[in-house]
Scaffold this motif. Structure first.
Motif, PDB file in Angstrom:
ATOM      1  N   CYS A  11       0.822  -1.200   0.000  1.00 24.20           N
ATOM      2  CA  CYS A  11       0.000   0.000   0.000  1.00 24.20           C
ATOM      3  C   CYS A  11       0.858   1.252   0.000  1.00 24.20           C
ATOM      4  O   CYS A  11       2.089   1.187   0.050  1.00 24.20           O
ATOM      5  CB  CYS A  11      -1.018  -0.016   1.138  1.00 24.20           C
ATOM      6  N   THR A  13       1.534   3.335   2.186  1.00 23.48           N
ATOM      7  CA  THR A  13       2.446   3.427   3.325  1.00 23.48           C
ATOM      8  C   THR A  13       3.780   2.761   2.995  1.00 23.48           C
ATOM      9  O   THR A  13       4.843   3.305   3.298  1.00 23.48           O
ATOM     10  CB  THR A  13       1.809   2.740   4.559  1.00 23.48           C
ATOM     11  N   HIS A  33       2.401  -4.811   6.371  1.00 25.63           N
ATOM     12  CA  HIS A  33       1.399  -4.690   7.442  1.00 25.63           C
ATOM     13  C   HIS A  33       0.020  -5.161   6.996  1.00 25.63           C
ATOM     14  O   HIS A  33      -0.890  -5.256   7.800  1.00 25.63           O
ATOM     15  CB  HIS A  33       1.324  -3.247   7.962  1.00 25.63           C
ATOM     16  N   GLU A  34      -0.130  -5.446   5.705  1.00 27.68           N
ATOM     17  CA  GLU A  34      -1.409  -5.976   5.214  1.00 27.68           C
ATOM     18  C   GLU A  34      -1.171  -7.448   4.932  1.00 27.68           C
ATOM     19  O   GLU A  34      -0.584  -7.790   3.912  1.00 27.68           O
ATOM     20  CB  GLU A  34      -1.825  -5.248   3.932  1.00 27.68           C
ATOM     21  N   GLU A 117      -7.331  -5.065   6.151  1.00 22.55           N
ATOM     22  CA  GLU A 117      -6.718  -3.884   6.787  1.00 22.55           C
ATOM     23  C   GLU A 117      -7.010  -2.622   5.985  1.00 22.55           C
ATOM     24  O   GLU A 117      -7.378  -1.585   6.532  1.00 22.55           O
ATOM     25  CB  GLU A 117      -5.212  -4.113   6.945  1.00 22.55           C
TER      26      GLU A 117
END
Ligand SMILES: [Zn+2]
Ligand SMILES: [Zn+2]
Length: 305
Positions: A11, A13, A33-34, A117
């Motif tokens: 993503c 981020t 983080h996803e 997420e």
């Protein structure tokens, strides 16, 4: 719990972290983080999971004690640590994760699980704005976060418009959601009647500074995208409207569960989003394309196993 990483969503981020422009990052850092994961070993005191369970992951580690957490606003915990942002993330074969950060999936394929997420950011933003049926809304930026906001505005029954300067993204959003109000620029969107709810999902300074122009008198602007910079407003633009400006950050555990429930119940279908699915070996080669917000890529997902 010890888990095997099945898939990792890429993503904004991650792209900003790679470029060094994400305000909350320190280095070195393993990104990711996803996540979609599969349980290898549950560990002591964990009874609700078993080996082989496929799970979505809430990457937000919250303290449970700060003022925000004690008011249930865990999404903006003062000591928030995000897996893959503040601590090393899931771009690796195996990772240890706390059981309370994981939600069991029954049906979703691994490539869609990381989107829990992403979508949770959308459900939180739409909740911030308390969208009601028939509310005239406009979403600025139709990347995955903008699309997530659109999904929950749709469930809320809002009348949705979109502004997106990349033609492929504008096309995807307008066609996929059957939107009648879609604009390639702020200037064109300003020609229409202003909206009650405006969501800026760009993280672009110029867009964030002009988004107030799209807000109806007495209504709300939500900054979903963020930027490591100052955002300036001409105060009369704010006061004349008596506008409410809200920031929307991350999401809560309950919101992750609600998103997963919507996805598994078929009320949210994001099967068309992962347009670029590659193995970890190809990631190095593809990353520069993603970095340039390559047209046509809605969501890139690295299928780890
Ligand atoms: Zn993300
Ligand atoms: Zn806290």
């Amino acid at each position: 719990m010890l888990v095997r990483v099945l898939a990792v969503g890429i993503c904004g981020t991650d792209l900003h972290a790679f470029e060094g422009t994400q305000p909350f990052f320190t280095y070195p850092r393993i990104l990711g983080h996803e996540l979609a994961v599969e349980v290898i070993e549950t560990g002591d005191g964990v009874s609700e999971f078993k080996t082989g369970d496929r799970c979505a992951v809430n990457p937000y580690l919250t303290c449970g004690e700060c003022a925000a957490c004690s008011r249930g606003r865990t999404n903006c915990c003062a000591k928030m640590r995000v897996i893959g942002v503040h601590t090393d993330g899931g771009m690796r074969d195996r990772i240890l994760l706390p059981a309370k950060q994981m939600y069991k999936c029954k049906r979703l394929p691994p490539a869609q699980i990381p989107l829990v997420e992403t979508l949770a950011v959308g459900i939180h933003a739409v909740g911030r704005a308390a969208a009601q049926p028939g509310d005239r809304a406009i979403v600025v930026g139709a990347g995955p976060i903008g699309l997530s906001v659109i999904e929950f505005l749709r469930l809320a029954g809002a009348d949705i418009g979109v502004v997106e300067k990349m033609p492929e993204r504008l096309e995807f959003a307008s066609r996929h959601y059957g939107l009648k109000r879609y604009y390639p620029s702020h200037a064109e969107a300003r020609q229409e009647e202003p909206s009650m709810l405006v969501f800026d999902c760009t993280g672009d300074k110029g867009s964030m500074e002009s988004a107030i122009q799209l807000v109806q008198q007495g209504c709300t602007l939500v900054f979903v995208g963020l930027i490591n910079d100052t955002v300036s407003l001409f105060d009369p633009d704010l006061h004349r409207r008596e506008a409410t400006i809200l920031a929307s950050r991350n999401s809560t555990s309950a919101e992750h569960r609600r998103v997963l429930d919507h996805m598994e119940g078929g009320r949210i279908d994001v099967a068309a989003w992962p347009t670029d699915c590659v193995g970890p070996d190809a990631m190095g080669e593809r990353f520069p394309l993603w970095l340039h917000r390559q047209a046509g890529v809605v969501k890139a997902v690295v299928e780890w196993h």
